[in-house]
Design a protein around this motif. Structure first.
Motif, short mmCIF file in Angstrom:
data_model
loop_
_atom_site.label_atom_id
_atom_site.label_comp_id
_atom_site.label_asym_id
_atom_site.label_seq_id
_atom_site.Cartn_x
_atom_site.Cartn_y
_atom_site.Cartn_z
N PHE A 39 0.86 -1.17 0.00
CA PHE A 39 0.00 0.00 0.00
C PHE A 39 0.91 1.23 0.00
O PHE A 39 1.88 1.30 0.76
N GLN A 40 0.59 2.21 -0.81
CA GLN A 40 1.40 3.42 -0.87
C GLN A 40 1.01 4.42 0.22
O GLN A 40 1.82 5.27 0.59
N HIS A 41 -0.21 4.29 0.72
CA HIS A 41 -0.71 5.23 1.73
C HIS A 41 -1.27 4.45 2.92
O HIS A 41 -1.92 3.42 2.74
N GLN A 43 -3.73 5.37 4.88
CA GLN A 43 -5.19 5.38 4.89
C GLN A 43 -5.77 4.35 3.93
O GLN A 43 -6.81 3.76 4.21
N ASP A 44 -5.09 4.10 2.82
CA ASP A 44 -5.55 3.07 1.90
C ASP A 44 -5.55 1.70 2.58
O ASP A 44 -6.46 0.88 2.37
N ASN A 47 -8.49 1.62 4.96
CA ASN A 47 -9.76 1.53 4.24
C ASN A 47 -10.01 0.15 3.65
O ASN A 47 -11.15 -0.21 3.35
N SER A 48 -8.95 -0.64 3.48
CA SER A 48 -9.11 -1.97 2.90
C SER A 48 -9.64 -3.00 3.90
O SER A 48 -10.03 -4.10 3.52
N GLU A 68 0.02 12.48 5.48
CA GLU A 68 -1.36 11.98 5.49
C GLU A 68 -2.08 12.38 6.77
O GLU A 68 -1.47 12.45 7.84
#
Length: 343
Positions: A39-41, A43-44, A47-48, A68
């Motif tokens: 994951f690059q972020h 928060q991503d 969220n997953s 972020e």
């Protein structure tokens, strides 16, 4: 939900090197900045995670600076950095600007948490607004008193961490930094239980300000500005308290230890104060709030470089139940409701 890789990390806490397999007992997601397999972020990765998951998920964050703002609404999440000084989550947010266009504080901090059973470990979490900006005036839609303009101070509220309905939160081996006030705001006055260990916290007025039950051990507090370092709100429950054990306090010349303006209960055990700390006890701010339980501030074996002040002499025997210093630990404050050391 992420690749199941064996990832060992090593870190130092209290002079002891520790290595762990972060994938041993939980699903693990990996965040990094230079590998498309990650994951690059952050928060991503958050969220997953399925909303209704009941299994702990570790989000392992490789070294880097992550610009972020993080929102965690799930339960049972651990944010685990590779190195607390090299894994940095950063934002520049003035709470007074945020509230000009938002009805509440959700989003006011670098790390915003409403879930419970959360662990934050080996990270730097910072709000750089006060380090980067001077006092200014902005247009503010919510400020009808002053013709829709608002003065934004460089030492105003700048939260690195803000919690909402959160309880059973652990912050371990982290740096939490801001220039202004309320840097570390774990707020849940009715049910909040918060555990801090081996952390450095920096900020202005009330930069460590728990509401509910809080226990901090082996932490360093650094005052940049403002009339007090620590604050507590225990007004919803006579048993609520904040304990600081084997903690160190330092800062600008004449920094003041603490204050409160709602019912509060402070225990400082084996703490160490810099020589330039002001000769002023933790104090009650003038307030219209009704203080039900009086002045509950207790010390044991606390010392200041250059000589002690009389106001932090040993007085545990005057506290409710006359607790012994050796018995004041995480179990003493949280009881059977929670044992963070075993989580």
């Amino acid at each position: 939900m992420g690749k199941h890789l064996s990832i060992f990390i090593c870190f130092v806490i209290s002079s002891l090197a520790t290595c762990i397999d972060v994938t041993a007992q939980a699903d693990t997601l990996i965040v990094c900045q230079n590998n498309p397999a990650c994951f690059q972020h952050i928060q991503d990765a958050v969220n997953s995670i399925p909303e209704q998951t009941s299994k702990k998920v570790v989000i392992f964050i490789r070294n880097g600076t992550y610009n972020e703002k993080i929102f965690i609404q799930h339960n049972w999440i651990e944010l685990l950095g590779e190195d607390k000084n090299k894994t940095i989550i950063t934002q520049s947010i003035a709470r007074d600007i945020w509230r000009c266009n938002h009805a509440d504080d959700w989003g006011v901090a670098t790390l915003n948490i409403s879930g419970s059973d959360i662990i934050i470990k080996n990270l730097t979490i910072q709000n750089t607004y006060g380090f980067e900006n001077n006092t200014s005036v902005v247009r503010c839609a919510s400020d009808t008193v002053d013709n829709y303009v608002k003065k934004i101070r460089k030492d105003g509220h700048q939260m690195a961490l803000r919690t909402f309905a959160t309880t059973r939160l652990q912050i371990i081996n982290c740096n939490l930094k801001a220039f202004g006030g309320d840097t570390v705001s774990p707020w849940n006055v009715t049910e909040g239980m918060f555990y801090f260990k081996d952390c450095t916290m920096m900020g202005g007025v009330d930069f460590y300000c728990p509401r509910g039950w809080a226990y901090a051990e082996n932490c360093t507090f650094i005052a940049t500005t403002g009339p007090a370092c620590i604050w507590h709100d225990g007004s919803a429950n006579e048993d609520a308290k904040t304990v600081l054990k084997n903690c160190r306090f330092k800062g600008y010349d004449g920094f003041i230890l603490g204050r409160f303006h709602r019912d509060a209960q402070f225990y400082l055990i084996d703490c160490h104060f810099a020589a330039n700390m002001a000769n002023k006890p933790i104090y009650l701010v003038p307030t219209n709030n009704i203080i039900q339980w009086g002045y509950w501030v207790y010390y044991n074996n606390c010392h200041k470089a250059g000589g002690d002040y009389a106001w932090f002499k040993n007085n545990l025997q005057t506290a409710k139940g006359a607790p012994l210093a050796k018995n004041i630990n995480a179990h003493w404050i949280f009881g059977d409701k929670w044992n963070p050391i075993l989580n």
